[in-house]
Design a protein around this motif. Structure first.
Motif, PDB file in Angstrom:
ATOM      1  N   ARG A 296       0.839  -1.206   0.000  1.00 27.15           N
ATOM      2  CA  ARG A 296       0.000   0.000   0.000  1.00 27.15           C
ATOM      3  C   ARG A 296       0.871   1.253   0.000  1.00 27.15           C
ATOM      4  O   ARG A 296       0.568   2.236  -0.696  1.00 27.15           O
ATOM      5  N   PRO A 321      -6.084  -7.417   1.120  1.00 24.50           N
ATOM      6  CA  PRO A 321      -7.374  -6.793   0.793  1.00 24.50           C
ATOM      7  C   PRO A 321      -7.516  -6.579  -0.713  1.00 24.50           C
ATOM      8  O   PRO A 321      -6.534  -6.261  -1.405  1.00 24.50           O
ATOM      9  N   ALA A 322      -8.726  -6.734  -1.214  1.00 25.06           N
ATOM     10  CA  ALA A 322      -8.972  -6.520  -2.646  1.00 25.06           C
ATOM     11  C   ALA A 322      -8.584  -5.101  -3.044  1.00 25.06           C
ATOM     12  O   ALA A 322      -8.096  -4.864  -4.163  1.00 25.06           O
ATOM     13  N   SER A 323      -8.765  -4.140  -2.116  1.00 20.59           N
ATOM     14  CA  SER A 323      -8.433  -2.751  -2.431  1.00 20.59           C
ATOM     15  C   SER A 323      -6.931  -2.567  -2.629  1.00 20.59           C
ATOM     16  O   SER A 323      -6.502  -1.768  -3.477  1.00 20.59           O
ATOM     17  N   THR A 324      -6.126  -3.316  -1.878  1.00 20.68           N
ATOM     18  CA  THR A 324      -4.674  -3.223  -2.029  1.00 20.68           C
ATOM     19  C   THR A 324      -4.247  -3.818  -3.364  1.00 20.68           C
ATOM     20  O   THR A 324      -3.374  -3.272  -4.056  1.00 20.68           O
ATOM     21  N   ARG A 325      -4.857  -4.942  -3.738  1.00 21.01           N
ATOM     22  CA  ARG A 325      -4.560  -5.546  -5.043  1.00 21.01           C
ATOM     23  C   ARG A 325      -4.855  -4.551  -6.172  1.00 21.01           C
ATOM     24  O   ARG A 325      -4.040  -4.351  -7.083  1.00 21.01           O
ATOM     25  N   ALA A 326      -6.030  -3.902  -6.107  1.00 25.34           N
ATOM     26  CA  ALA A 326      -6.420  -2.961  -7.154  1.00 25.34           C
ATOM     27  C   ALA A 326      -5.500  -1.737  -7.176  1.00 25.34           C
ATOM     28  O   ALA A 326      -5.111  -1.261  -8.252  1.00 25.34           O
ATOM     29  N   LEU A 327      -5.158  -1.249  -5.986  1.00 24.98           N
ATOM     30  CA  LEU A 327      -4.277  -0.088  -5.889  1.00 24.98           C
ATOM     31  C   LEU A 327      -2.922  -0.383  -6.523  1.00 24.98           C
ATOM     32  O   LEU A 327      -2.371   0.443  -7.275  1.00 24.98           O
ATOM     33  N   GLN A 330      -3.144  -0.676 -10.378  1.00 23.63           N
ATOM     34  CA  GLN A 330      -3.304   0.651 -10.982  1.00 23.63           C
ATOM     35  C   GLN A 330      -1.987   1.427 -10.959  1.00 23.63           C
ATOM     36  O   GLN A 330      -1.639   2.104 -11.924  1.00 23.63           O
ATOM     37  N   PRO A 359      -9.855 -10.977  -7.168  1.00 28.05           N
ATOM     38  CA  PRO A 359      -9.943 -10.094  -5.992  1.00 28.05           C
ATOM     39  C   PRO A 359     -10.613 -10.810  -4.817  1.00 28.05           C
ATOM     40  O   PRO A 359     -11.649 -11.446  -4.975  1.00 28.05           O
ATOM     41  N   GLU A 471      -6.936  -0.658   8.070  1.00 27.57           N
ATOM     42  CA  GLU A 471      -6.762  -0.662   6.618  1.00 27.57           C
ATOM     43  C   GLU A 471      -5.310  -0.813   6.199  1.00 27.57           C
ATOM     44  O   GLU A 471      -4.999  -1.469   5.206  1.00 27.57           O
TER      45      GLU A 471
END
Length: 536
Positions: A296, A321-327, A330, A359, A471
């Motif tokens: 992150r 976390p799925a959000s970390t994968r997406a971040l 990107q 994810p 988070e």
């Protein structure tokens, strides 16, 4: 099997009985190990014998060793262990250092001499080290002089440690001086493939650490399964990362896996996100191992990372976390490779590669392993139902004379303490821990151990510790504290207690959140009900 080479038979005598061990799987052709095996011969010496001695094995700031140079140092240290320190095969050797080349050389020296490596987290205090020494009946130690203070305290508290040598020590009693007098030739001990070569300590839910016992064949098995099947590294790869070599995640990812294919390992003594980013640039790293927390923070430097040679990014140590994968995708254009492992099984057993990532999903069983989700009776649950993760493979749980073996292994399966569900496509999705373990930024922290540390403070009447979602770190340690009369429940007391815990146990275990309470939830018999605190 090949007769054990161990003269000191402590480890073999204290293995769990066969009926309490898991069923081991050796279905892959590559897992057909012979009766005699020394992992140092396979991971290090083989490259020199086959003409790759001039390849770079290990780098660090200001240091670059070829395979031949690493072998030379490991051989000299092995000779010091045997001839100067009196090591016999089967003796346990405590290893203490931040991640650096000398620690790697010491690890291989212990393997060569037929010893059992007991690597320890650099942040551990004498109190924790003494417990490890006593559980493992550790007789020898090789320690970085930078960590000498806690090591000396430990040696003063137990008569078990007979021989301690310090490296990065310029004195005439230092390890380097002894190495200079030692022969660069060493004949590796002809260990059996099922001779123990390392004890991996895990804190467990009670705060009393457990020693997981691993064979030479286990070390080679983890190099045979996940890396070629999932990571698919190349000999020209340069591995870098943050986990300490005392974590089996770090040992595999930053030493065993690169050396198994003749690649290069970069070892950083400090590997927070700033140092990791710099190291990736300075050493041309292509494969990185770190925790979601670190990814992150590194994602903020996506432009810099896109300009490097980095091509493979592995996340483990805590849930991704799925959000970390997406971040990360990107920021860098790269898909994270996720996985779950356990000290008990040595390394990753469920994972995915970049092309099969989903994810929120950990992945599928690594070739060589099988996994299922079961209920309390051990029956497999339907897809989509939450249950206990059960795993089998070429590695498995063997606790050193510990009754908790009966809880971890049931009906030949390893029960990891994780709650999972399997979706209709066979992907495993992590839900939570099934015990009181707190996993924060990749560190395993036992709630009772932190409670004990808090209770040692004269102002504390009661303490309860839980993990709460965070988070950045996955979880953080939160303490609920009841103070004794006459003490103020204010910000100054929070800081006082946090600093006190840092001085008592490893600093990463301290409570990042402290809440004062007038009483704690307990049963009628006085048992602490942590689950009620989690509901707050």
């Amino acid at each position: 099997m090949h007769p054990s080479a161990h003269v000191d038979t402590f480890a073999r005598e204290h293995l769990p009985p066969p009926e309490l061990q898991p069923e081991y799987l050796f279905e892959l052709p590559e897992l057909q190990f012979g009766p005699q095996l020394n992992c140092a011969s396979e991971l290090l010496d083989r490259h020199v014998h086959e003409g790759r001695g001039d390849r770079i094995a290990i780098c660090a700031p200001g240091v670059s060793w070829t395979y031949a140079e690493l072998q030379d140092k490991a051989n000299r240290i092995a000779n010091v262990l045997v001839h100067d320190m009196g090591l016999v095969p089967g003796n346990r050797v405590l290893l203490r250092a931040p991640n650096n080349p000398m620690l790697a050389a010491c690890w291989f020296a212990v393997m060569k001499a037929g010893g059992i490596a007991v690597a320890t987290m650099p942040l551990l205090r004498a109190k924790e080290l003494k417990t490890i020494v006593e559980i493992g009946q550790v007789t020898h130690a090789l320690c970085d002089s930078a960590l000498a203070d806690e090591m000396q305290l430990t040696a003063a508290q137990t008569a078990l440690l007979r021989e301690v040598r310090y490296f990065h020590d310029a004195s005439e009693t230092g390890l380097e001086a002894a190495m200079a007098q030692a022969s660069p030739q060493f004949d590796n001990v002809a260990t059996a493939s099922d001779d123990c070569c390392l004890f991996g300590f895990t804190s467990g839910t009670t705060g009393v650490p457990k020693a997981t016992m691993h064979y030479h064949r286990d070390v080679m098995a983890i190099c045979t399964c996940w890396p070629p099947q999932v990571l698919r590294p190349q000999p020209d790869d340069v591995f870098i990362g943050s986990p300490p070599l005392a974590f089996t995640f770090g040992l595999g990812g930053l030493l065993l896996f690169p050396l198994s294919i003749g690649a290069t390992a970069v070892l950083l003594e400090k590997a927070g996100p700033p140092q990791l980013l710099q190291g990736i640039q300075d050493f041309g790293a292509t494969v990185v191992f770190t925790a979601p927390t670190s990814y992150r923070q590194l994602a903020a430097h996506g432009d810099v990372l896109r300009a490097t040679r980095l091509r493979k990014c592995v996340s483990a140590g805590e849930v991704l976390p799925a959000s970390t994968r997406a971040l990360w995708k990107q920021a860098t254009g790269m898909e994270l490779i996720d996985g779950i492992g356990a000290t008990e099984l040595l390394h990753i057993f469920i994972s995915h590669d970049e092309n099969t990532a989903r994810p929120g999903a950990t992945g599928k069983p690594v070739p060589g392993y099988r996994a299922k989700v079961v209920d309390d009776e051990g029956r497999e649950v339907p897809a989509g139902s939450v249950g206990k993760l059960a795993v089998q493979g070429p590695t498995g749980c063997r606790y050193l004379r510990d009754e908790r073996q009966r809880q971890y292994v049931k009906d030949g399966w390893n029960l990891t303490g994780d709650a999972y569900l399997v979706d209709a496509d066979g992907y495993f999705h992590y839900q939570s821990r099934t015990d009181d373990m707190i996993i924060s930024a990749g560190y395993n922290i036992a709630a009772p151990e932190v409670e004990d540390a808090l209770l040692a403070h004269p102002a504390v009447a009661e303490a309860a510790v839980i993990g709460v979602p965070d988070e950045q770190r996955g979880q953080i340690v939160k303490a609920y504290v009841v103070l004794k009369p006459g003490h103020a429940a204010d910000a100054g007391m929070v800081t006082t207690l946090q600093e006190f815990v840092k001085q008592t146990v490893a600093p990463y275990k301290y409570p990042r959140a402290v809440e004062f309470a007038t009483q704690l939830p307990r049963t009628s018999t006085g048992k602490l009900q942590r689950f009620r605190l989690r509901g707050n």
